[in-house]
Scaffold this motif. Structure first.
Motif, PDB file in Angstrom:
ATOM      1  N   UNK A   8     -12.396  -3.116  20.554  1.00 23.24           N
ATOM      2  CA  UNK A   8     -13.135  -1.931  20.971  1.00 23.24           C
ATOM      3  C   UNK A   8     -14.269  -1.626  19.986  1.00 23.24           C
ATOM      4  N   UNK A   9     -13.937  -1.613  18.694  1.00 23.13           N
ATOM      5  CA  UNK A   9     -14.930  -1.321  17.663  1.00 23.13           C
ATOM      6  C   UNK A   9     -16.078  -2.315  17.730  1.00 23.13           C
ATOM      7  N   UNK A  10     -15.753  -3.594  17.827  1.00 21.29           N
ATOM      8  CA  UNK A  10     -16.782  -4.634  17.831  1.00 21.29           C
ATOM      9  C   UNK A  10     -17.621  -4.569  19.111  1.00 21.29           C
ATOM     10  N   UNK A  11     -16.980  -4.429  20.259  1.00 18.23           N
ATOM     11  CA  UNK A  11     -17.732  -4.385  21.526  1.00 18.23           C
ATOM     12  C   UNK A  11     -18.684  -3.195  21.578  1.00 18.23           C
ATOM     13  N   UNK A  12     -18.251  -2.070  21.045  1.00 21.27           N
ATOM     14  CA  UNK A  12     -19.124  -0.892  21.035  1.00 21.27           C
ATOM     15  C   UNK A  12     -20.318  -1.073  20.105  1.00 21.27           C
ATOM     16  N   UNK A  13     -20.233  -2.029  19.179  1.00 22.84           N
ATOM     17  CA  UNK A  13     -21.326  -2.285  18.243  1.00 22.84           C
ATOM     18  C   UNK A  13     -22.403  -3.204  18.813  1.00 22.84           C
ATOM     19  N   UNK A  14     -22.137  -3.858  19.939  1.00 26.08           N
ATOM     20  CA  UNK A  14     -23.144  -4.741  20.541  1.00 26.08           C
ATOM     21  C   UNK A  14     -24.301  -3.859  21.011  1.00 26.08           C
ATOM     22  N   UNK A  15     -25.486  -4.066  20.454  1.00 24.84           N
ATOM     23  CA  UNK A  15     -26.596  -3.165  20.774  1.00 24.84           C
ATOM     24  C   UNK A  15     -27.139  -3.356  22.190  1.00 24.84           C
ATOM     25  N   UNK A  16     -27.671  -2.286  22.723  1.00 28.17           N
ATOM     26  CA  UNK A  16     -28.334  -2.352  24.029  1.00 28.17           C
ATOM     27  C   UNK A  16     -29.418  -3.416  23.964  1.00 28.17           C
ATOM     28  N   UNK A  17     -29.598  -4.123  25.062  1.00 25.83           N
ATOM     29  CA  UNK A  17     -30.608  -5.174  25.118  1.00 25.83           C
ATOM     30  C   UNK A  17     -30.152  -6.505  24.545  1.00 25.83           C
ATOM     31  N   UNK A  18     -28.871  -6.600  24.204  1.00 26.63           N
ATOM     32  CA  UNK A  18     -28.311  -7.827  23.645  1.00 26.63           C
ATOM     33  C   UNK A  18     -26.972  -8.126  24.294  1.00 26.63           C
ATOM     34  N   UNK A  19     -26.564  -9.382  24.185  1.00 22.18           N
ATOM     35  CA  UNK A  19     -25.242  -9.799  24.641  1.00 22.18           C
ATOM     36  C   UNK A  19     -24.523 -10.468  23.477  1.00 22.18           C
ATOM     37  N   UNK A  20     -23.208 -10.498  23.572  1.00 19.54           N
ATOM     38  CA  UNK A  20     -22.377 -11.219  22.616  1.00 19.54           C
ATOM     39  C   UNK A  20     -21.470 -12.143  23.418  1.00 19.54           C
ATOM     40  N   UNK A 111     -18.290  -5.637   7.188  1.00 18.84           N
ATOM     41  CA  UNK A 111     -18.118  -4.230   7.541  1.00 18.84           C
ATOM     42  C   UNK A 111     -16.931  -4.056   8.489  1.00 18.84           C
ATOM     43  N   UNK A 112     -16.853  -4.916   9.505  1.00 21.97           N
ATOM     44  CA  UNK A 112     -15.718  -4.837  10.437  1.00 21.97           C
ATOM     45  C   UNK A 112     -14.404  -5.110   9.711  1.00 21.97           C
ATOM     46  N   UNK A 113     -14.402  -6.124   8.863  1.00 23.89           N
ATOM     47  CA  UNK A 113     -13.172  -6.478   8.140  1.00 23.89           C
ATOM     48  C   UNK A 113     -12.686  -5.294   7.302  1.00 23.89           C
ATOM     49  N   UNK A 114     -13.597  -4.601   6.636  1.00 23.98           N
ATOM     50  CA  UNK A 114     -13.182  -3.449   5.826  1.00 23.98           C
ATOM     51  C   UNK A 114     -12.712  -2.293   6.706  1.00 23.98           C
ATOM     52  N   UNK A 115     -13.295  -2.145   7.877  1.00 26.02           N
ATOM     53  CA  UNK A 115     -12.840  -1.107   8.817  1.00 26.02           C
ATOM     54  C   UNK A 115     -11.441  -1.399   9.331  1.00 26.02           C
ATOM     55  N   UNK A 116     -11.118  -2.670   9.489  1.00 26.69           N
ATOM     56  CA  UNK A 116      -9.859  -3.065  10.085  1.00 26.69           C
ATOM     57  C   UNK A 116      -8.686  -3.050   9.109  1.00 26.69           C
ATOM     58  N   UNK A 117      -8.976  -2.985   7.814  1.00 28.69           N
ATOM     59  CA  UNK A 117      -7.897  -3.010   6.813  1.00 28.69           C
ATOM     60  C   UNK A 117      -7.246  -1.646   6.668  1.00 28.69           C
TER      61      UNK A 117
END
Length: 117
Positions: A8-20, A111-117
């Protein structure tokens, strides 16, 4: 934090105008071999119903197709509304990953790794 909470955290970080890609999301969640689990989670709203799932494509830039969305061509229409051109390659709808792919960085991963710990 569960895999789907991380997703959820990562998907919400995908910016508008881009795909992952599914694999990119899995890698940023710390599980690089779990790209299928990302697709499963998106299809079944396991990371939340408000995730911009339309911004997630496979590693070739192909759209997931109607099986993941309630209406055929919904992903294509949402991507186009997001400013991402979609083209047909044979029987598949695709996006240009080189131009519209989210260029996540090492800093993003840390940044994600530190958020997830």
């Amino acid at each position: 934090m569960t895999f789907y909470e991380k997703m959820r955290v990562v998907c919400l970080a995908v910016p508008a105008g881009h795909v992952a890609t599914y694999g990119q999301i899995a890698m940023l969640c710390g599980k690089p071999k779990n790209s299928r689990q990302v697709g499963y989670g998106l299809k079944n709203d396991l990371a939340g119903p408000d995730i911009p799932a339309f911004r997630i494509v496979n590693g070739k830039g192909e759209l997931s197709g109607a099986s993941h969305f309630q209406v055929p061509d919904l992903q294509r229409r949402l991507l186009e509304a997001d400013g991402i051109p979609v083209f047909q390659n044979g029987d598949k709808w695709c996006v240009d990953l080189k131009k519209y792919g989210w260029k996540s960085s090492l800093e993003d991963a840390e940044r994600f790794k530190s958020q997830f710990e």
